[in-house]
Write an enzyme that holds these catalytic residues in place. Sequence first.
Site, PDB file in Angstrom:
ATOM      1  N   GLU A  83      -5.856  -0.292  -6.834  1.00  0.00           N
ATOM      2  CA  GLU A  83      -5.185   0.963  -7.708  1.00  0.00           C
ATOM      3  C   GLU A  83      -3.722   0.028  -8.651  1.00  0.00           C
ATOM      4  O   GLU A  83      -2.560  -1.242  -7.921  1.00  0.00           O
ATOM      5  CB  GLU A  83      -4.156   1.621  -6.732  1.00  0.00           C
ATOM      6  CG  GLU A  83      -5.029   2.974  -6.013  1.00  0.00           C
ATOM      7  CD  GLU A  83      -4.186   3.560  -5.029  1.00  0.00           C
ATOM      8  OE1 GLU A  83      -4.728   4.980  -4.924  1.00  0.00           O
ATOM      9  OE2 GLU A  83      -2.880   3.348  -4.268  1.00  0.00           O
TER      10      GLU A  83
ATOM     11  N   SER B 241       0.677  -0.955  -0.245  1.00  0.00           N
ATOM     12  CA  SER B 241      -0.003  -0.020  -0.519  1.00  0.00           C
ATOM     13  C   SER B 241       0.734   1.133   0.064  1.00  0.00           C
ATOM     14  O   SER B 241       0.261   2.562  -0.035  1.00  0.00           O
ATOM     15  CB  SER B 241      -1.105   0.089   1.499  1.00  0.00           C
ATOM     16  OG  SER B 241      -0.878  -0.787   1.970  1.00  0.00           O
TER      17      SER B 241
ATOM     18  N   HIS C 217      -2.356  -2.914  -6.079  1.00  0.00           N
ATOM     19  CA  HIS C 217      -3.139  -2.097  -4.792  1.00  0.00           C
ATOM     20  C   HIS C 217      -4.520  -2.335  -4.172  1.00  0.00           C
ATOM     21  O   HIS C 217      -5.205  -1.600  -4.839  1.00  0.00           O
ATOM     22  CB  HIS C 217      -2.739  -0.468  -4.664  1.00  0.00           C
ATOM     23  CG  HIS C 217      -2.784  -0.654  -2.475  1.00  0.00           C
ATOM     24  ND1 HIS C 217      -3.108   0.898  -2.591  1.00  0.00           N
ATOM     25  CD2 HIS C 217      -3.338  -0.795  -1.683  1.00  0.00           C
ATOM     26  CE1 HIS C 217      -3.269   0.786  -1.145  1.00  0.00           C
ATOM     27  NE2 HIS C 217      -3.270   0.568  -0.868  1.00  0.00           N
TER      28      HIS C 217
ATOM     29  N   ASN D   8      -4.127   6.607  -0.251  1.00  0.00           N
ATOM     30  CA  ASN D   8      -2.788   6.462   0.697  1.00  0.00           C
ATOM     31  C   ASN D   8      -1.731   7.787   0.664  1.00  0.00           C
ATOM     32  O   ASN D   8      -1.539   8.292   1.926  1.00  0.00           O
ATOM     33  CB  ASN D   8      -1.786   5.297   0.936  1.00  0.00           C
ATOM     34  CG  ASN D   8      -2.440   4.461   1.519  1.00  0.00           C
ATOM     35  OD1 ASN D   8      -4.304   4.412   2.553  1.00  0.00           O
ATOM     36  ND2 ASN D   8      -2.810   3.265   1.643  1.00  0.00           N
TER      37      ASN D   8
END
Length: 694
Positions: free
Chosen positions: A447, A414, A435, A485
């Site tokens: 992702e 991540s 991800h 993130n």
Amino acid sequence: MSEVSTGPVSVDMVDGVARVSMFHPPVNALGLPLRRALVDALAGIAHNRQATAVLLTGQANAFSAGADITEFNAAAGSPDLRELVALVEDFPLPVIAAITGVALGGGLELAMAATARLADPEARLGLPEITLGLLPGAGGTGRLPRLVGPERALDMILSGKPISAAQARRDGLVDAVFSDPASKDGVRWAAHFALKGDRTRTRDRQHKIAGAHAVRGTVAALAAVPLRKAKDPSAAQAAIDAITAGIEVSFDAGARVEREKFEERRQSPESAAQRYLFAAERAARKPKNLNPGTATRVARAGVVGAGTMGGGIAMALAAAGIPVTLVEAEQSALDRGLARIEQNLATSVAHGSRTEADASSERALIESSLDYGALASADLVIEAAFEDLPVKKDIFADLDRHVREDAVLASNTSYLNIDALAAGTAHPERVLGLHFFSPANVMPLVEVVRGSHTNAEALATGFELVRRIGKTPVVVGVCHGFVGNRMLEVRSGQAERLLLEGALPGQVDQVLTDFGFRMGPFAMGDMAGLDIGWRNRKAQGRTAPVSDALCEAGRFGQKTGTGYYAYEGRDRRDDAAVAKLIEGVSAKLGIVRRPISEQEILERLTLPMINEGARILAEGIADLPGDIDVIWVKGYNWPAYRGGPMWYADQMGLALVAARLRHYALLTGDASLAPSALLEQLADDGATFDGYGR
Ligand code: CAA
């Protein structure tokens, strides 16, 4: 009568039945040209003495996906969909709708106005308007309850989810289900119906909505539940109002409410946001420099790591019918992972979201091993091990030796640098990031991280695999935390600062739930557990004074019964001890606490994220602002009716966004809050994010 073609509609006569075929690719959206052509075609048939019935069909893989979404930015031209629907319902001959592919929104409303409906076994029928911040606009709120009863109608309209042909037959929405109803069999059915069928108009059918008082109770009870959970509460309420009037007063009264509310919703910012997202999602499916033709179809996948993420990914693959080999380092960890998968499958069978037969076939698709050698036949392997660069590097080096030379290697990291993982392999060009979000078997977003060496084949293979398992892939570049993130980290930093400067967790969370998030950052932190972040920070020499202090006091979140809040089971309440602890931390750092307004909380949590989004765009980590918005809506539950952070910024006006950021940079002395170069430039030009990168 020979075949007559009026643009997107053709008519041919078969055994006394006038077959009207819509052909307006890709999905027979009912825009003005198709509506006009249908009206013209029907006018021609009305004067044809040989015709006994009309069979209304759709080619182009769909009966119709409904109103043309791109037309909603202006008032509809004439004939509008309501006029077309009324023409069909009052047509002198019976009209039989033959549904193949999808009948959605206005497409289903058109079919419901027909005298009877046939469906192919693979057909899907639904009223998804709510997902666009709308309610059905062409009589659907009145006709659906008359065909299927108020309970099912409410469920379909408020969830927006389509149903299968078999379900539609059970509910009374269609009259017969057989293969290819647009062909001869459908013609025969229509001819027979012309002789014997019940021609009562849908609007006049009463038996499913009889007993209005009993119905009122059902409507009220059902309405209370989904509204709280509704993705767009205003659209849900509007739909409920129209359905209720249509049942309790009359069809026409319901239609008046429906028309008024539809116009209101069509012009609302919430619907505009969701229509934008519809287009943004589709644009994200066509990233630049990605050629789906170069993808390898994954016949077998591998997953390394049977933890929560690895197990969830294996389940998502198996649910799409893809055989998967799950590899772990130790038997005990593998056993725990397989038990968790078993538990998840059992729960979903118990909840009715899977049949036992589906669960068994998914179970059968998951093989397990302690040996990387078991991955020798995999076309793509996803590493989902512990989030630690050296650990992952070792795994990639091992995988590189065991998998086929043409297999794709993906990491579910991540945050970590995909290029660093690729560097330790002999073929960095076949490495990328996938991800997934937790729980991976449920969350719709992935992702797809393009490393600097990732080649076109590997990227397309990963991307197409994500599409095949029914999730939304968004291509992003390499940076710490990628798009989602990285922006979340900015928000978390601000949330922590707000606590130090004077706010309390309950106040901050409340602002975000009022905004439309399901949870605020602190409730979310408590749910995930605070100790993991604490350990990571310690390892990296970083601090987050409030969160660190909570962990030092043994408050790790829900699992210890205390965190930012105190818990009884899952019920949380504000805790005076936390307020005291935070005040102590502020004092220790010499920060003079002050009252913080809701406006400041909202702006400090959202505007720095937008600023980071602008940096992400400028760096080319995301191609389009819409990609960022799709990531935030699908991955982090940003409320769809607010369009995503970049859309939200456009609505606020970028000059104002920049001015507020400048203000907070001065107020806090935090230079990182100052508007980024791209934001400044767009604000100066009077431009918006929408349009950037196209
Ligand atoms: N209007 C205009 N364009 C539409 C459309 C619609 N209703 N539905 C789909 N399209 C377009 C898409 O934008 C896409 O265009 P591009 O190729 O340019 O990207 C193309 O058709 C194919 O669509 P998808 O990529 O989504 O293809 P898919 O096979 O994955 O899904 C679908 C097909 C299930 C029909 C899906 O497109 C869908 O759900 N469409 C929306 C359906 C909908 O919401 N209808 C209600 C409209 S509102 C209404 O009808 C109001 C009313 O009551 C009056």
